[in-house]
Design a protein around this motif. Structure first.
Motif, PDB file in Angstrom:
ATOM      1  N   LEU A 222      -0.358  -4.655  -8.284  1.00  0.00           N
ATOM      2  CA  LEU A 222       0.757  -5.137  -7.325  1.00  0.00           C
ATOM      3  C   LEU A 222       1.040  -3.982  -6.468  1.00  0.00           C
ATOM      4  O   LEU A 222       1.140  -2.759  -7.130  1.00  0.00           O
ATOM      5  N   PRO A 223       1.080  -4.014  -5.204  1.00  0.00           N
ATOM      6  CA  PRO A 223       1.289  -2.790  -4.237  1.00  0.00           C
ATOM      7  C   PRO A 223       2.884  -2.397  -4.513  1.00  0.00           C
ATOM      8  O   PRO A 223       3.699  -3.175  -4.722  1.00  0.00           O
TER       9      PRO A 223
ATOM     10  N   LEU B 122       6.351  -1.226  -2.556  1.00  0.00           N
ATOM     11  CA  LEU B 122       6.979  -1.543  -1.379  1.00  0.00           C
ATOM     12  C   LEU B 122       6.602  -0.522  -0.230  1.00  0.00           C
ATOM     13  O   LEU B 122       6.304  -0.861   0.722  1.00  0.00           O
ATOM     14  N   GLU B 123       6.352   0.804  -0.688  1.00  0.00           N
ATOM     15  CA  GLU B 123       6.193   2.011   0.253  1.00  0.00           C
ATOM     16  C   GLU B 123       4.638   1.692   0.758  1.00  0.00           C
ATOM     17  O   GLU B 123       4.411   1.711   1.862  1.00  0.00           O
ATOM     18  N   SER B 124       3.576   1.193  -0.131  1.00  0.00           N
ATOM     19  CA  SER B 124       2.351   0.970   0.152  1.00  0.00           C
ATOM     20  C   SER B 124       2.184  -0.134   1.324  1.00  0.00           C
ATOM     21  O   SER B 124       1.479  -0.198   2.157  1.00  0.00           O
ATOM     22  N   LEU B 125       3.070  -1.205   0.893  1.00  0.00           N
ATOM     23  CA  LEU B 125       3.119  -2.225   1.766  1.00  0.00           C
ATOM     24  C   LEU B 125       3.797  -2.176   3.147  1.00  0.00           C
ATOM     25  O   LEU B 125       3.115  -2.577   4.150  1.00  0.00           O
ATOM     26  N   ALA B 126       4.867  -1.267   3.112  1.00  0.00           N
ATOM     27  CA  ALA B 126       5.300  -0.756   4.291  1.00  0.00           C
ATOM     28  C   ALA B 126       4.405   0.022   5.299  1.00  0.00           C
ATOM     29  O   ALA B 126       4.392  -0.304   6.491  1.00  0.00           O
TER      30      ALA B 126
END
Length: 149
Positions: free
Chosen positions: A35-36, A38-42
């Protein structure tokens, strides 16, 4: 979920258009093992959403107006509307992610967008257009520069 459905529909429409001129074989593979964060998704949203979707909307709008083939113009008009909505969603997600973000993450998000804008502008300056209604290199680079403003 609606944006993901839009992207699948866009792919199918473009594949149908391309298949009129040449055989098309698509192989799509996804391999999500972790699961990515939150920082990598942002950061991905800053690059692909805030910049990529916004550029996709601009480019699709240009194709809807400039393409020689009426079928392509119609498909691109629909895609342009969807991509604009995706860009707005990405900007909302970016604003949400920045609310609780550290100053360091906000700086990295700004840098990600800036670097993506710069790469896009460079790529577009070198682009040669076909009869697909894509803006030529100079026009495309000017349009992309507007995204960075």
């Amino acid at each position: 979920m609606r944006a993901a459905d839009d992207e699948r529909r866009h792919t199918a429409a473009i594949v149908r258009l391309v298949a009129r001129h040449a055989p098309v074989a698509l192989a799509v593979r996804t391999d999500l093992r972790e699961l990515p964060t939150l920082e990598s998704l942002a950061l991905e949203n800053a690059r692909e959403g805030c910049v990529g979707e916004a550029w996709g909307a601009i480019e699709a709008h240009a194709q809807a107006a400039l393409a020689e083939e009426p079928g392509l113009r119609g498909v691109m008009a629909s895609i342009a509307r969807d991509e604009a909505m995706h860009a707005l969603l990405s900007l909302d997600l970016d604003a949400w992610a920045r609310e609780g973000a550290s100053p360091g993450l906000r700086r990295r998000l700004d840098e990600a967008r800036g670097e993506t804008h710069a790469r896009l502008a460079q790529t577009l300056r070198e682009r040669r257009t076909l009869s697909l209604g894509l803006p030529d290199g100079e026009m495309a680079a000017a349009l992309a520069q507007m995204l960075a403003a």
